[in-house]
Enzyme design. Structure first.
Site, short mmCIF file in Angstrom:
data_model
loop_
_atom_site.label_atom_id
_atom_site.label_comp_id
_atom_site.label_asym_id
_atom_site.label_seq_id
_atom_site.Cartn_x
_atom_site.Cartn_y
_atom_site.Cartn_z
N TYR A 100 44.12 -125.27 81.99
CA TYR A 100 44.15 -124.66 80.74
C TYR A 100 45.34 -125.01 79.87
O TYR A 100 45.37 -125.47 78.59
CB TYR A 100 43.84 -123.06 80.95
CG TYR A 100 43.96 -122.45 79.66
CD1 TYR A 100 43.44 -122.66 78.52
CD2 TYR A 100 44.84 -121.18 79.78
CE1 TYR A 100 43.35 -121.87 77.37
CE2 TYR A 100 45.16 -120.45 78.37
CZ TYR A 100 44.29 -120.71 77.29
OH TYR A 100 44.67 -120.21 76.44
N ILE A 146 43.78 -105.98 92.29
CA ILE A 146 45.21 -106.66 91.70
C ILE A 146 45.77 -108.00 92.22
O ILE A 146 45.44 -107.89 93.49
CB ILE A 146 46.10 -105.56 92.09
CG1 ILE A 146 46.00 -104.19 91.43
CG2 ILE A 146 47.64 -106.07 91.74
CD1 ILE A 146 46.85 -103.01 91.67
N1 UDP Z 1 44.79 -109.68 86.98
C1 UDP Z 1 44.40 -108.76 87.77
N2 UDP Z 1 43.21 -108.18 88.28
C2 UDP Z 1 42.25 -108.52 87.32
C3 UDP Z 1 42.45 -109.44 86.23
C4 UDP Z 1 43.76 -109.76 86.06
O1 UDP Z 1 45.41 -108.66 88.63
O2 UDP Z 1 41.04 -108.01 87.45
C5 UDP Z 1 46.03 -110.02 86.59
C6 UDP Z 1 46.28 -111.41 86.29
O3 UDP Z 1 46.29 -112.38 87.78
C7 UDP Z 1 47.45 -111.88 85.69
C8 UDP Z 1 47.33 -110.66 84.59
O4 UDP Z 1 46.38 -109.52 85.39
O5 UDP Z 1 48.60 -111.79 86.38
C9 UDP Z 1 46.80 -110.74 83.18
O6 UDP Z 1 45.50 -111.44 83.36
P1 UDP Z 1 44.36 -111.95 82.23
O7 UDP Z 1 43.40 -112.47 82.89
O8 UDP Z 1 44.09 -110.69 81.71
O9 UDP Z 1 45.20 -113.13 81.03
P2 UDP Z 1 45.95 -114.43 81.53
O10 UDP Z 1 47.32 -113.89 81.78
O11 UDP Z 1 45.26 -114.93 82.86
O12 UDP Z 1 45.95 -114.91 80.04
#
Ligand code: UDP
Length: 326
Positions: A141, A205
């Site tokens: 990405y 998490i």
């Molecule tokens: N995350 C998590 N559980 C979930 C979804 C996301 O622990 O069900 C964590 C993910 O690993 C990241 C943070 O939350 O560290 C933010 O993830 P998100 O997908 O919202 O945004 P990204 O940072 O990928 O753009």
């Protein structure tokens, strides 16, 4: 100014369109409605259900609507999917993006605001991440977004295209009218709020042994309305300040556990959470230095606190349990 918004029916796109209309811009939207929602955009503005890869059609839209600037938000956005299906990211973000740039070149449209991402930095060498930080994406990405930024450099040099790349950190929150609804939800805050609503029995998490204060990943959550206002100021100022690549966050990081805790307080629901494996492609910490963006664009965040951000998201989710109707 007449603006074409690609991906205007998506989460961030719909809020950018809302704010552009409030600020009296003339707005058209192109969206293929794969991830976006038709009902997220007003029925009375020009809407083209099409893919940005349809160069001849996009050229017609640009010409017949006398477009002055494009805000390019259409694209593939999920880190985890980019690790299993990188081809979708190079096709959607690079190859189709190039078709859009060619349609713009052929139509003599010389301004573009691009939705870029903090994912192009990879694992930070230091935080907060400023604009001088090296780019070294660890997921497809981030790589695909960086490649599009690099194409913009060449279009600037060769064809005088002016651009502002806004490198989003984590867009979050909602306005009264528009919120976050993905058909398959992977984002932390909506998942946490769906759990509060009883639509999921727990939140996973992803990783508890990162080198952070509580072992969970730290992200910089910026309210979607503050994010949208950055696009508007970038449009207004780009003839004077462009080309630019700007980091767009809040400057404050919160861990996964801290976000869940904030949501427990705000919703009053227990929100069970379980520790799970790390998600592939996730850097431990992504926090922006937003000084340059704020001073160049004259921005002051309306929602600087994670609690305010989660509160607005909760207001929207509790009024729209299943998101948009379509
Ligand atoms: N995350 C998590 N559980 C979930 C979804 C996301 O622990 O069900 C964590 C993910 O690993 C990241 C943070 O939350 O560290 C933010 O993830 P998100 O997908 O919202 O945004 P990204 O940072 O990928 O753009």
């Amino acid at each position: 100014m007449k603006v074409l918004v690609t991906g205007g029916a998506g989460y961030v796109g719909s809020v950018v369109v809302e704010m552009l209309l409030k600020e009296r811009f003339s707005v058209s939207v192109i969206d293929n409605i794969v991830e976006g929602h038709r009902s997220a955009i007003p029925a009375d503005i020009p809407f083209f259900e099409a893919d940005i890869g349809t160069r001849d059609y996009v050229r017609k839209i640009l010409g017949s609507n006398q477009i002055d600037a494009v805000i390019h938000m259409a694209g593939e956005t999920l880190v985890s999917k980019s690790m299993s299906h990188p081809q979708d990211y190079f096709l959607g973000n690079v190859s189709k993006g190039l078709e859009l740039l060619e349609a713009m070149r052929e139509s003599n449209v010389k301004r573009i605001i691009f939705s870029s991402t903090a994912a192009l930095f990879g694992n930070p060498e230091y935080t907060p991440i400023d604009e001088k930080h090296p780019t070294n994406p660890i997921n497809a990405y981030g790589r695909s977004k960086l490649m599009f930024e690099q194409m913009l450099d060449w279009y600037h040099k060769a064809h005088g295209l002016n651009y502002v790349c806004l490198r989003y950190f984590n867009a979050a929150g909602a306005t009264v009218e528009h919120g976050e609804h993905h058909r398959i939800e992977t984002h932390l805050i909506p998942i946490v709020l769906q759990t509060a609503l009883g639509q999921r029995d727990h939140v996973d998490i992803y990783g508890n042994n990162y080198d952070t204060r509580d072992g969970t990943c730290i992200r910089d959550y910026i309210h979607v309305e503050d994010l949208a206002m950055a696009h508007i100021e970038a449009l207004r100022r780009m003839d004077d300040i462009g080309p630019q690549k700007l980091n767009l966050g809040n400057g404050e990081g919160y861990s996964v556990k801290e976000v869940i805790e904030a949501a427990r307080e705000i919703t009053g629901h227990p929100i069970p959470a379980r520790e799970a494996d790390r998600r592939s492609g996730d850097p431990a910490v992504l926090v922006a230095s937003s000084e340059r963006t704020r001073s160049l664009l004259g921005l002051k965040p309306r929602y600087p606190e994670i609690r305010q951000i989660v509160r607005t998201a909760w207001d929207w989710h509790s009024r729209n349990h299943h998101g948009y109707p379509d």
